[in-house]
Enzyme design. Structure first.
Site, short mmCIF file in Angstrom:
data_model
loop_
_atom_site.label_atom_id
_atom_site.label_comp_id
_atom_site.label_asym_id
_atom_site.label_seq_id
_atom_site.Cartn_x
_atom_site.Cartn_y
_atom_site.Cartn_z
N HIS A 27 -6.11 2.55 6.85
CA HIS A 27 -5.67 1.32 6.15
C HIS A 27 -6.02 1.43 4.67
O HIS A 27 -7.13 1.10 4.24
CB HIS A 27 -6.34 0.09 6.77
CG HIS A 27 -5.79 -1.20 6.25
ND1 HIS A 27 -5.26 -2.18 7.06
CD2 HIS A 27 -5.66 -1.68 4.99
CE1 HIS A 27 -4.84 -3.19 6.34
NE2 HIS A 27 -5.08 -2.92 5.06
N HIS A 29 -3.83 1.15 0.77
CA HIS A 29 -2.54 0.89 0.12
C HIS A 29 -2.31 1.86 -1.04
O HIS A 29 -3.24 2.21 -1.77
CB HIS A 29 -2.48 -0.55 -0.39
CG HIS A 29 -2.51 -1.56 0.71
ND1 HIS A 29 -1.38 -2.18 1.19
CD2 HIS A 29 -3.53 -2.04 1.47
CE1 HIS A 29 -1.70 -3.00 2.18
NE2 HIS A 29 -3.01 -2.94 2.36
N ARG A 82 7.24 2.67 -12.67
CA ARG A 82 8.62 2.38 -13.06
C ARG A 82 9.59 3.53 -12.86
O ARG A 82 10.79 3.34 -12.95
CB ARG A 82 8.65 1.97 -14.54
CG ARG A 82 7.78 0.75 -14.79
CD ARG A 82 7.89 0.27 -16.20
NE ARG A 82 6.90 -0.77 -16.44
CZ ARG A 82 6.62 -1.27 -17.61
NH1 ARG A 82 7.27 -0.84 -18.68
NH2 ARG A 82 5.72 -2.22 -17.75
N ASP A 149 5.49 -1.01 4.56
CA ASP A 149 5.22 -2.41 4.95
C ASP A 149 6.17 -3.40 4.28
O ASP A 149 6.65 -3.22 3.16
CB ASP A 149 3.75 -2.80 4.73
CG ASP A 149 3.38 -3.10 3.28
OD1 ASP A 149 4.05 -2.57 2.36
OD2 ASP A 149 2.43 -3.86 3.08
N GLY A 183 0.74 -8.61 2.40
CA GLY A 183 0.82 -9.81 1.55
C GLY A 183 0.09 -10.97 2.20
O GLY A 183 -0.60 -10.82 3.20
N HIS A 210 -0.69 -6.35 9.16
CA HIS A 210 -1.91 -7.07 8.80
C HIS A 210 -1.89 -8.38 9.60
O HIS A 210 -0.84 -9.02 9.73
CB HIS A 210 -1.90 -7.48 7.32
CG HIS A 210 -2.15 -6.38 6.35
ND1 HIS A 210 -1.31 -5.31 6.19
CD2 HIS A 210 -3.15 -6.21 5.44
CE1 HIS A 210 -1.80 -4.53 5.22
NE2 HIS A 210 -2.91 -5.05 4.76
N GLU A 213 -6.44 -11.63 8.52
CA GLU A 213 -7.23 -11.33 7.31
C GLU A 213 -7.58 -12.65 6.63
O GLU A 213 -8.73 -12.87 6.27
CB GLU A 213 -6.42 -10.43 6.37
CG GLU A 213 -7.15 -10.09 5.06
CD GLU A 213 -6.28 -9.28 4.08
OE1 GLU A 213 -5.04 -9.24 4.23
OE2 GLU A 213 -6.86 -8.71 3.13
N ASP A 291 -8.85 -0.09 2.03
CA ASP A 291 -7.80 -1.04 1.66
C ASP A 291 -7.22 -0.79 0.26
O ASP A 291 -6.15 -0.19 0.15
CB ASP A 291 -8.34 -2.48 1.78
CG ASP A 291 -7.25 -3.49 2.10
OD1 ASP A 291 -6.11 -3.08 2.35
OD2 ASP A 291 -7.54 -4.71 2.13
O1 LIG Z 1 6.92 -6.65 -5.31
C1 LIG Z 1 7.23 -7.83 -5.50
O2 LIG Z 1 7.90 -8.20 -6.46
C2 LIG Z 1 6.75 -8.88 -4.55
C3 LIG Z 1 7.32 -10.12 -4.54
C4 LIG Z 1 6.85 -11.08 -3.66
C5 LIG Z 1 5.81 -10.80 -2.78
C6 LIG Z 1 5.26 -9.54 -2.79
C7 LIG Z 1 4.13 -9.25 -1.89
O3 LIG Z 1 3.85 -10.00 -0.98
C8 LIG Z 1 3.38 -8.02 -2.13
C9 LIG Z 1 2.07 -7.97 -1.38
C10 LIG Z 1 1.54 -6.56 -1.39
O4 LIG Z 1 0.16 -6.58 -1.18
C11 LIG Z 1 -0.16 -5.37 -0.58
N1 LIG Z 1 -1.55 -5.45 -0.13
C12 LIG Z 1 -2.53 -4.74 -0.67
N2 LIG Z 1 -3.69 -5.03 -0.09
C13 LIG Z 1 -3.44 -5.98 0.84
C14 LIG Z 1 -4.26 -6.66 1.76
O5 LIG Z 1 -5.49 -6.50 1.87
N3 LIG Z 1 -3.65 -7.58 2.55
C15 LIG Z 1 -2.32 -7.80 2.48
N4 LIG Z 1 -1.51 -7.15 1.63
C16 LIG Z 1 -2.07 -6.26 0.81
C17 LIG Z 1 0.89 -5.23 0.48
O6 LIG Z 1 1.05 -3.89 0.87
C18 LIG Z 1 2.11 -5.73 -0.26
O7 LIG Z 1 2.78 -4.68 -0.88
C19 LIG Z 1 5.73 -8.54 -3.65
ZN LIG Z 2 -4.35 -4.04 3.53
#
Ligand SMILES: O=C(O)c1cccc(C(=O)CC[C@H]2O[C@@H](n3cnc4c(=O)[nH]cnc43)[C@H](O)[C@@H]2O)c1
Ligand SMILES: [Zn+2]
EC number: 3.5.4.40
Length: 353
Positions: A27, A29, A82, A149, A183, A210, A213, A291
């Site tokens: 786990h 990212h 980018r 994911d 997310g 996930h 959490e 993480d």
């Molecule tokens: O990329 C975008 O523009 C966007 C727009 C709206 C929502 C999102 C997301 O929800 C991205 C969330 C992102 O967070 C990552 N992540 C990293 N660590 C964790 C964690 O501990 N728990 C949950 N999510 C996590 C996940 O992989 C998503 O990529 C993006």
């Molecule tokens: Zn995570």
């Protein structure tokens, strides 16, 4: 990260043992693994970014008030990626950092939708991660596999697109093994993603959302019953439901525990209040993970040290934790046997006077 850990036999430095222990990580990212060195390189390529490059300023920037704030900062780092060359650099350099910690195998969670919606060509994106994967294996000895994911908060359109990127035969990368959901959880019910997980599973991907959490054990049940989860990302709130713990233990459904992350996002108040001990007491298969390590000021070795303290483990206990990750991984049988034997050989050599 340099304090000593006490064991029953007295105070002993387990850090050196952990540093050399061969490990698997399940786990972690992709973007969340960008070290200050990687962030600085990317920020220098894209100087209009608001992300600081100075390590001290970065440490402040990576101090979160809650989970929502964490996601906001996380997305500002996503904005630094980018071009396909940025994707390749990030992936390759993350593998280099893993190799330094004796990580032999990692399932890296990637959110391809976040990159393709920012204009990176999907074919070029897949080529960049695959090129880095092959180079990392050849040059660093780190075997990488991907979990794609769904960014849950972005809704069903993102789910549909993530599924397409994961299952279209012309795009699907060779290293892809699983399908996840990340997310925020609050206001993002898991059952709505059932059709996407059903199709991903039908295409041969493993289910690793996930859950639990930032919300209660009902979310973990939803992940199991609706998304057919084979492992749970975090699953922290499972500790509040003895029936759930028994179910996880009986079915060998591993929890991907990330202790420092849970403190950094304020999902758990203090490390001493972390429910990891309740998991092991209930017989749940616990794996240790980092993480988003640089964002949480940690790395996998530190997470093992934290686990050793919370679970009062000695070298053999730590080796058993490392083997849990191999058992719960999606490595092929030969790879599992090899890594398990490597862990055993390392521990025996360490303990032989
Ligand atoms: O990329 C975008 O523009 C966007 C727009 C709206 C929502 C999102 C997301 O929800 C991205 C969330 C992102 O967070 C990552 N992540 C990293 N660590 C964790 C964690 O501990 N728990 C949950 N999510 C996590 C996940 O992989 C998503 O990529 C993006
Ligand atoms: Zn995570």
């Amino acid at each position: 990260m340099t304090d000593q850990l006490s064991t029953r036999e007295g105070v002993r430095d387990l850090h050196a043992f952990i540093a050399g222990l061969p490990k698997a990580e399940l786990h972690v990212h992709h973007v969340g693994s960008a070290s200050p060195r990687i962030v600085s390189t990317l920020a220098a390529r894209h100087p209009d970014s608001q992300v600081p490059t100075d390590p001290e300023a970065l440490a402040d920037y990576f101090t979160f008030t809650d989970f929502a704030h964490f996601i906001q900062v996380y997305l500002s780092v996503v904005d630094l990626i980018r071009t396909p060359e940025d994707v390749r650099l990030l992936t390759y350099e993350v593998a280099r950092d893993m190799a330094r910690q004796q990580v032999r195998y990692a399932e890296l969670t990637i959110t391809p939708w976040s990159s393709t919606r920012r204009g990176i060509d999907e074919r070029a994106f897949m080529d960049a991660i695959e090129d880095a994967r092959k180079a990392a294996e050849a040059e660093f000895g780190v075997v990488l596999r991907w979990c794609f994911d769904i960014p849950g908060e972005a809704g069903l359109e993102a789910a549909e697109e993530t599924l397409r990127l994961a299952t279209d035969d012309r795009l699907r990368p060779e290293g892809l093994v699983s399908f996840g959901l990340g997310g925020p959880e609050i206001g993002v019910p898991r059952p709505q993603f059932k059709p996407y997980f059903d199709q991903a599973i039908a295409a041969g991907l493993r289910s690793v959302p996930h859950a639990g959490e930032t919300t209660g054990p009902e979310t973990v049940w939803d992940a199991l019953n609706e998304l057919r989860a084979e492992r749970i990302g975090h699953g922290t709130s499972s500790a509040r439901d003895p029936k759930l713990l028994a179910h996880l233990a009986e079915n060998r459904i591993a929890l991907e525990v990330c202790p420092t992350s849970n403190i950094a996002t304020r999902a758990v108040r203090t490390l001493d209040e972390h429910p990891i001990k309740e998991f092991t007491r209930a017989g749940v298969l616990v794996t240790i993970n980092s993480d988003d390590p640089p964002m949480f000021g940690t790395d996998l070795n530190n997470e093992y040290a934290v686990a050793a303290r919370l679970l009062d483990l000695d070298e053999l206990g730590l080796a058993a934790l490392a083997k849990n990750a191999v058992e719960a991984s999606f490595l092929d049988p030969a790879g599992r046997t090899r890594l398990t034997e490597e862990i055993d050989t390392y521990a025996s050599a360490w303990l032989t006077p």
